[in-house]
Write a protein that holds these residues in place. Structure first.
Motif, PDB file in Angstrom:
ATOM      1  N   ARG A 243     -16.693  17.667   6.666  1.00  0.00           N
ATOM      2  CA  ARG A 243     -15.318  17.399   6.241  1.00  0.00           C
ATOM      3  C   ARG A 243     -14.351  18.461   6.762  1.00  0.00           C
ATOM      4  NH1 ARG A 243     -11.858  18.578   2.074  1.00  0.00           N
ATOM      5  NH2 ARG A 243     -10.614  16.838   1.240  1.00  0.00           N
ATOM      6  N   ASP A 244     -14.725  19.736   6.639  1.00  0.00           N
ATOM      7  CA  ASP A 244     -13.848  20.813   7.094  1.00  0.00           C
ATOM      8  C   ASP A 244     -13.566  20.717   8.587  1.00  0.00           C
ATOM      9  OD1 ASP A 244     -13.607  21.810   4.574  1.00  0.00           O
ATOM     10  OD2 ASP A 244     -14.714  23.672   4.935  1.00  0.00           O
ATOM     11  N   ALA A 245     -14.589  20.371   9.358  1.00  0.00           N
ATOM     12  CA  ALA A 245     -14.420  20.257  10.809  1.00  0.00           C
ATOM     13  C   ALA A 245     -13.431  19.150  11.151  1.00  0.00           C
ATOM     14  CB  ALA A 245     -15.767  19.997  11.471  1.00  0.00           C
ATOM     15  N   LEU A 246     -13.513  18.018  10.433  1.00  0.00           N
ATOM     16  CA  LEU A 246     -12.590  16.916  10.694  1.00  0.00           C
ATOM     17  C   LEU A 246     -11.161  17.277  10.305  1.00  0.00           C
ATOM     18  CD1 LEU A 246     -15.030  15.230  11.413  1.00  0.00           C
ATOM     19  CD2 LEU A 246     -14.120  13.386   9.994  1.00  0.00           C
ATOM     20  N   LEU A 247     -11.014  18.036   9.231  1.00  0.00           N
ATOM     21  CA  LEU A 247      -9.665  18.455   8.835  1.00  0.00           C
ATOM     22  C   LEU A 247      -9.038  19.327   9.921  1.00  0.00           C
ATOM     23  CD1 LEU A 247      -9.970  19.218   5.006  1.00  0.00           C
ATOM     24  CD2 LEU A 247      -9.314  17.108   6.167  1.00  0.00           C
ATOM     25  N   ARG A 248      -9.843  20.187  10.538  1.00  0.00           N
ATOM     26  CA  ARG A 248      -9.317  21.024  11.622  1.00  0.00           C
ATOM     27  C   ARG A 248      -8.913  20.164  12.820  1.00  0.00           C
ATOM     28  NH1 ARG A 248     -13.485  24.483   9.850  1.00  0.00           N
ATOM     29  NH2 ARG A 248     -14.920  23.721  11.463  1.00  0.00           N
TER      30      ARG A 248
ATOM     31  N   PRO B  58      -9.876  12.004   0.478  1.00  0.00           N
ATOM     32  CA  PRO B  58      -8.733  12.347   1.330  1.00  0.00           C
ATOM     33  C   PRO B  58      -8.300  13.784   1.084  1.00  0.00           C
ATOM     34  CG  PRO B  58      -8.052  10.888  -0.448  1.00  0.00           C
ATOM     35  CD  PRO B  58      -9.545  10.948  -0.490  1.00  0.00           C
ATOM     36  N   PRO B  59      -7.815  14.465   2.106  1.00  0.00           N
ATOM     37  CA  PRO B  59      -7.520  15.894   1.991  1.00  0.00           C
ATOM     38  C   PRO B  59      -6.150  16.170   1.367  1.00  0.00           C
ATOM     39  CG  PRO B  59      -7.169  15.159   4.243  1.00  0.00           C
ATOM     40  CD  PRO B  59      -7.656  13.965   3.485  1.00  0.00           C
ATOM     41  N   PRO B  60      -6.103  16.691   0.143  1.00  0.00           N
ATOM     42  CA  PRO B  60      -4.801  17.010  -0.455  1.00  0.00           C
ATOM     43  C   PRO B  60      -4.101  18.163   0.247  1.00  0.00           C
ATOM     44  CG  PRO B  60      -6.594  17.813  -1.839  1.00  0.00           C
ATOM     45  CD  PRO B  60      -7.221  17.003  -0.754  1.00  0.00           C
ATOM     46  N   GLU B  61      -4.868  18.978   0.975  1.00  0.00           N
ATOM     47  CA  GLU B  61      -4.282  20.135   1.637  1.00  0.00           C
ATOM     48  C   GLU B  61      -3.518  19.775   2.908  1.00  0.00           C
ATOM     49  OE1 GLU B  61      -8.798  20.515   2.413  1.00  0.00           O
ATOM     50  OE2 GLU B  61      -7.451  19.291   1.190  1.00  0.00           O
ATOM     51  N   LEU B  62      -3.649  18.521   3.400  1.00  0.00           N
ATOM     52  CA  LEU B  62      -2.914  18.065   4.569  1.00  0.00           C
ATOM     53  C   LEU B  62      -2.040  16.872   4.181  1.00  0.00           C
ATOM     54  CD1 LEU B  62      -5.463  18.092   7.558  1.00  0.00           C
ATOM     55  CD2 LEU B  62      -3.660  19.729   7.065  1.00  0.00           C
ATOM     56  N   ASP B  63      -0.904  16.743   4.854  1.00  0.00           N
ATOM     57  CA  ASP B  63      -0.021  15.600   4.613  1.00  0.00           C
ATOM     58  C   ASP B  63      -0.535  14.424   5.432  1.00  0.00           C
ATOM     59  OD1 ASP B  63       2.061  14.000   3.817  1.00  0.00           O
ATOM     60  OD2 ASP B  63       3.500  14.836   5.237  1.00  0.00           O
ATOM     61  N   THR B  64      -1.369  13.614   4.800  1.00  0.00           N
ATOM     62  CA  THR B  64      -2.034  12.527   5.508  1.00  0.00           C
ATOM     63  C   THR B  64      -1.764  11.182   4.842  1.00  0.00           C
ATOM     64  OG1 THR B  64      -4.053  12.814   4.210  1.00  0.00           O
ATOM     65  CG2 THR B  64      -3.917  14.000   6.307  1.00  0.00           C
TER      66      THR B  64
END
Length: 334
Positions: free
Chosen positions: A146-151, A166-172
């Motif tokens: 998951r972390d790799a995909l967020l990067r 879904p990643p709350p830390e990114l505006d997606t």
């Protein structure tokens, strides 16, 4: 020397600014026929209009491009050279136009997709289905936790990502694709194989095999532990779903893992599902992209294909295991 270089660069700049694509188009047709009259006929122009454009191009180049030899129009050496380069320029523009048109039609182009490792057990089949429908589209996919995909999303290295939470830390923008059950697995000789609806605390003496930090599966296991006020006696971190499955079958411990990684082992009866209270943990597969990302028509079509087909595909693939955790009839013994 510097003045001479500056002057030469000014001449080049003025040349590029002065000539037009229309002049190059007219010149290439005229050079093909070595006839202004034939060029005018093909281009639906008057002969004087063709002559004027050629003369303006000659002024921009600073050289004669045509000459008359024995009343016959022929290309000069400069004309021969310019024909070659002008044809290449117009060919590149045509290729660019075709590429842009293909993107508008969404039946060609390329897509970069990121896939969490747990999704590799079903996503390639969906990609194959899509490629069969749209053979001109090149689908490139990257696999990671998951972390790799967020990067990759953050770096704009991928267009879309298939992941769990879904990643709350990114505006997606995240759209649900399909249900994603997480289950507890054990070796076939585990003493609680076949037991019905027992509490997670019954596994307190078992070693729990966990994915690496940053994995969505690891996060799901840690949430389960907190919700059940559970602390395993021992944990071992392993770097892939395959390693975890092999370790469970070897008797090293138990694990929480995606049901969608287990099709082969369940079909061959090599691994056991434990009927722990609160499982399966129902999560959801998501298709994710940055909100600021302007998706190409090709990516939009691919995303819609996944939204239309992923859930049905997974239901069909795992229909045989749908009743594994079904509740027993009222009055039945547990």
């Amino acid at each position: 020397m510097q003045n001479a270089t500056y002057a030469a660069n000014r001449v080049k700049l003025n040349f590029v600014r002065t000539l037009t694509l229309r002049q190059l188009q007219i010149f290439v047709v005229a050079s093909r026929y070595t006839s202004f009259a034939r060029a005018a006929e093909e281009l639906h122009l008057t002969q004087p209009a063709v002559s004027m454009q050629i003369h303006q191009l000659e002024d921009a180049v600073g050289l004669r491009l045509f000459e008359r030899v024995a009343r016959k129009l022929t290309l000069t050496e400069a004309g021969e050279v310019l024909t070659h380069h002008a044809s290449r320029i117009l060919g590149e523009i045509k290729d660019t136009e075709d590429a842009m048109m293909s993107l508008k039609q969404a039946d060609s182009g390329s897509i970069n997709v990121g896939i969490v490792s747990s999704a590799t057990y079903f996503a390639p089949k969906l990609l194959a289905m899509y490629s069969h429908l749209y053979p001109k589209v090149d689908v490139h996919f990257s696999v990671g936790n998951r972390d790799a995909l967020l990067r990759l999303l953050q770096d704009n290295a991928i267009d879309l990502a298939i992941m769990g939470r879904p990643p709350p830390e990114l505006d997606t923008t995240a759209e649900p694709l399909a249900n994603h059950p997480q289950v507890v697995i054990a070796p076939l000789n585990h003493p609680l194989c076949g037991a019905r609806r027992f509490d997670l605390q019954e596994l307190r003496r078992d070693t729990f095999l966990l994915r690496e930090p940053g994995s969505g599966t690891r996060m799901a296991a840690e949430v389960m532990f907190r919700q059940h006020l559970f602390t395993p006696v021992k944990t071992i971190t392993l770097g892939s779903n395959e390693t975890i499955k092999q370790a469970v079958m070897a008797g090293m411990g138990v694990s929480l893992i995606s049901l969608h990684t287990l099709q082969l082992e369940l079909r061959t009866g090599e691994i056991a599902l434990l009927d722990v209270n609160g499982t399966p943990i129902e999560r959801t597969w998501q298709i994710v992209h940055l909100r600021s990302k302007q998706l190409s028509p090709t990516s939009v079509m691919f995303r819609q294909f996944l939204l239309d087909h992923a859930a049905l595909h997974l239901e069909q693939e795992y229909a045989a295991f749908a009743g594994v955790f079904a509740k027993p009839p009222v009055g039945a013994k547990r």
